[in-house]
Design an enzyme around this catalytic site. Structure first.
Site, mmCIF file in Angstrom:
data_model
loop_
_atom_site.group_PDB
_atom_site.id
_atom_site.type_symbol
_atom_site.label_atom_id
_atom_site.label_comp_id
_atom_site.label_asym_id
_atom_site.label_seq_id
_atom_site.Cartn_x
_atom_site.Cartn_y
_atom_site.Cartn_z
ATOM 1 N N LYS A 120 0.815 -1.212 0.000
ATOM 2 C CA LYS A 120 0.000 0.000 0.000
ATOM 3 C C LYS A 120 0.854 1.269 0.000
ATOM 4 O O LYS A 120 0.415 2.314 -0.451
ATOM 5 C CB LYS A 120 -0.972 -0.010 1.176
ATOM 6 C CG LYS A 120 -2.012 -1.111 1.001
ATOM 7 C CD LYS A 120 -3.191 -0.968 1.929
ATOM 8 C CE LYS A 120 -4.294 -1.957 1.570
ATOM 9 N NZ LYS A 120 -3.871 -3.369 1.702
HETATM 10 C C1 LIG Z 1 -4.457 -4.465 1.068
HETATM 11 C C2 LIG Z 1 -3.664 -5.726 0.952
HETATM 12 C C3 LIG Z 1 -4.015 -6.747 0.037
HETATM 13 C C4 LIG Z 1 -5.247 -6.667 -0.835
HETATM 14 O O1 LIG Z 1 -5.146 -5.711 -1.853
HETATM 15 P P1 LIG Z 1 -6.442 -5.198 -2.642
HETATM 16 O O2 LIG Z 1 -5.981 -4.062 -3.447
HETATM 17 O O3 LIG Z 1 -7.438 -4.811 -1.584
HETATM 18 O O4 LIG Z 1 -6.941 -6.344 -3.472
HETATM 19 C C5 LIG Z 1 -3.202 -7.856 -0.043
HETATM 20 N N1 LIG Z 1 -2.109 -7.995 0.747
HETATM 21 C C6 LIG Z 1 -1.754 -7.042 1.639
HETATM 22 C C7 LIG Z 1 -0.554 -7.273 2.490
HETATM 23 C C8 LIG Z 1 -2.503 -5.872 1.781
HETATM 24 O O5 LIG Z 1 -2.146 -4.937 2.669
#
Ligand SMILES: *Cc1c(COP(=O)(O)O)cnc(C)c1O
Length: 480
Positions: A120
């Site tokens: 993120k």
């Molecule tokens: C947010 C997140 C996901 C999922 O990603 P999306 O964009 O919601 O599909 C997967 N792995 C981790 C570690 C995350 O923080």
């Protein structure tokens, strides 16, 4: 480049108009009017841009991609924002998103070298710089309100800390995040970051955020905004690393790759869909879910069925524990030939009424696989443990629980002729308990995180009360 809503509203907007917004006014999500096309000559040029000079290649590539979608920030400013965001100093590596080879034709793309060790950061760090830039240009302030059970909140705080014109109010369930995650967030002493621990569960936090957002008078007078995963700028920032992964796994244009993506809200893999629509030679986009298999169910059956929160499993890959996939509407809009009225009836009406819709009888459903390359699969706690163990024993690489879901599902969708890139979405240290369960040892801890659990904490504990949160915001919010 103009943006439209997936629910058919005729309004068209520029990038900076939607940057600070969440949903479109008709309840839809924003998408560009068309996907800019990248031909083989442009791809070859971008490959050079990315490979030129060890440092700065990723930032230069980001500028190329973003320039196609943003026409209301002067080029020199956009370039400076990219350069400031994607630095070796922040990501600890000049490639920013290095590829790790597990075996021939099977790679991990490291997206979790940012400040909070989850993918993120890739988008949120850019968003922080874009917000600061745009707010200064407008002479405005923004108070970001969010709820988190872990990754999103810390990524938002590390992106917004010290940013002028921005304050963050982040709600989390008191005592329910891992000690590492609590330490990551609560040790921030920046004056513009406010951690609020709510005496309740994550749903209570989300309800308070919804209540505050529905209080339109309060929202307007206190300039409340969000940074959730439906924000188009976040999705756009993620498109860049699909190109960067491709350039690292191939040597020339014309070669193809596949991606496997640990998925929850469909934000990450939706960026892969956008890259593929732009012309990136992607064969398959493999959606990997955990026990919360809303998306796997759709790609297998054509039925999209949201879950009640009581039916949402708490798993050892918690950042994928979703009851519905907030970004999925974007893909359905493309799948249905960009028919906004139809999307509105599915997402605005059928889903609200029945909690589900069924495209299995629609000829478009077959296109999800044949035309758009989607595949899917599901992984369980037992699969995660086995995969973490296997990857560590055979390759000497420690992966986190979410990445393990990606590896597990990717293995079921390999084609010997096409390299498969699994997106690594977090580092194992964030989910130490499951690593210990799988490997009988603690995960490696990056040097900058040694001893963070012992740092002083700055957090306000509060009852699960909308009024109490509003009073706190009113007292501490930023004003333009
Ligand atoms: C947010 C997140 C996901 C999922 O990603 P999306 O964009 O919601 O599909 C997967 N792995 C981790 C570690 C995350 O923080």
């Amino acid at each position: 480049m103009l943006y439209l809503s997936t629910r058919g509203d005729p309004a068209r907007k520029h990038f900076c108009e939607i940057l600070l917004e969440g949903l479109a006014p008709d309840g839809g999500l924003y998408l560009p009017e068309r996907y800019p096309q990248v031909d083989a000559a442009t791809l070859a040029r971008w490959r050079q841009v990315f490979n030129q000079g060890a440092a700065g290649g990723y930032a230069a590539l980001a500028f190329e991609v973003l320039s196609l979608y943003i026409d209301d920030i002067p080029a020199a400013d956009l370039r400076a924002l990219c350069d400031k965001t994607y630095t070796e100093a922040v990501y600890g590596t000049p490639q920013i998103v290095p590829l790790k080879k597990l075996e021939d034709g099977f790679y991990l793309e490291a997206l979790s070298n940012g400040p909070t060790l989850a993918f993120k950061d890739m988008a949120m760090q850019l968003l922080g710089n874009l917000f600061e830039y745009e707010l200064a240009r407008r002479g405005e302030a923004l108070n970001i309100l969010g709820a988190t059970s872990g990754d999103t909140g810390s990524a938002a705080e590390y992106a917004m800390r010290g940013k002028k014109g921005v304050r963050v109010f982040m709600l989390s369930p008191h005592g329910r995040m891992s000690p590492f995650q609590q330490a990551q967030m609560f040790s921030l002493m920046d004056e513009n970051i406010h951690n609020i621990a709510i005496e309740g569960v994550f749903d209570d936090c989300q309800d308070i955020v919804k209540n505050v957002s529905n209080d339109l008078a309060f929202k307007r007078s206190h300039k409340i905004g969000t940074v959730n995963s439906i924000n188009w700028a976040r999705l756009l920032a993620q498109v860049v690393y699909y190109f960067a992964g491709y350039f690292q796994a191939t040597t020339k244009e014309g070669e193809r790759v596949s991606f496997a993506v640990p998925s929850g809200n469909f934000g990450n893999v939706c960026a892969g869909h956008v890259a593929r629509q732009m012309g990136l030679p992607v064969d398959r986009l493999v959606v990997a879910t955990n026990e919360n298999d809303v998306l796997d169910e759709f790609f297998r059956t054509g039925v999209y069925r949201v879950r009640a929160s009581a039916d949402t499993h708490e798993t050892s890959s918690p950042s994928m524990d979703i009851s519905k996939a907030s970004n999925f509407e974007r893909f359905v809009f493309d799948l249905l030939g960009r028919d906004g009225a139809r999307v509105k009836s599915l997402f605005g009406e059928a889903l609200a009424r029945d909690g589900r819709f069924d495209l299995s009888a629609d000829p478009a459903f077959a296109d999800a696989a044949s035309r758009y390359g989607f595949r899917s699969g599901k992984s369980t706690h037992a699969d995660r443990l086995a995969t973490i163990r296997d990857v560590f024993q055979r390759h000497g690489v420690m992966i986190d629980t979410h990445t393990a879901d990606g590896v597990k599902v990717a293995r079921g969708h390999r084609d010997a002729a096409v390299p498969m890139i699994v997106l690594e979405t977090a580092l194992p240290i964030k989910f130490a308990e499951t690593i210990v369960e799988a490997l009988g040892r603690q995960p490696d801890r990056p040097a900058q995180f040694k001893g963070i659990e012992a740092l002083p904490k700055r957090v306000q504990v509060m009852p699960a009360s909308t009024a109490a949160v509003q009073a706190f915001i009113a007292e501490h919010c930023a004003r333009a």
